[in-house]
Design a protein around this motif. Structure first.
Motif, short mmCIF file in Angstrom:
data_model
loop_
_atom_site.label_atom_id
_atom_site.label_comp_id
_atom_site.label_asym_id
_atom_site.label_seq_id
_atom_site.Cartn_x
_atom_site.Cartn_y
_atom_site.Cartn_z
N LYS A 109 0.68 -1.31 0.06
CA LYS A 109 -0.03 -0.07 -0.14
C LYS A 109 0.78 1.10 0.13
N ASP A 126 -5.17 1.67 -6.94
CA ASP A 126 -5.70 2.85 -6.61
C ASP A 126 -5.32 3.37 -5.29
N ASP A 127 -5.00 2.37 -4.51
CA ASP A 127 -5.15 2.68 -2.81
C ASP A 127 -3.24 2.58 -2.59
N GLU A 129 -0.10 4.35 -1.93
CA GLU A 129 0.68 5.88 -1.44
C GLU A 129 2.14 5.96 -1.98
#
Length: 132
Positions: A109, A126-127, A129
């Motif tokens: 993530k 999409d998730d 960072e």
């Protein structure tokens, strides 16, 4: 609660991790590239109270790009790093995801030190960072 076991290549050093990791990340820093022997490293972290290391290990430490110290724990027989801790995340232990030999391991993530990312590498989702 899920138990996961990571091992060195020869199997004598084992890390038992209970429950889900609190963080799964990809690091593109040059030191992680050297440690993993790859273009990046993927690691998962657990709170120390849900982590147990068994077997014989050696330690080696270095000061990272952030200025904090990291201590690596590796097998004296086969040389595989099975766990490490660093000043930047006290109270948790990181385990290289490859040591679990589990293709269904949760995806990362976080993707850090991306300014050192090989240009052909893309960490997608999409998730996720992304940080330099």
């Amino acid at each position: 609660m899920t138990d996961r076991v990571a091992t060195c290549r020869c199997g004598q050093l084992q890390a038992r991790c209970t429950g889900d990791p609190v963080r799964v990340s990809v690091c593109h820093c040059l030191a992680c590239q050297q440690r993993s022997g790859s273009a990046f490293a993927v690691q998962a972290r657990w709170p120390d109270e849900r982590f147990e290391l068994t077997g014989t290990f050696c330690e080696w430490s270095r000061v990272g790009d952030s200025g904090g110290q990291a201590i690596y724990r590796f097998c004296p027989d086969c040389g595989s790093t099975v766990a490490y801790v660093n000043d930047g995340m006290p109270g948790v232990t990181a385990v290289p995801v490859g040591a679990f030999a589990d293709p269904d391991f949760p995806s990362p993530k976080f993707s850090v030190y991306e300014e050192r990312r090989h240009r052909w590498v893309a960490i997608v989702g999409d998730d996720v960072e992304h940080t330099d």
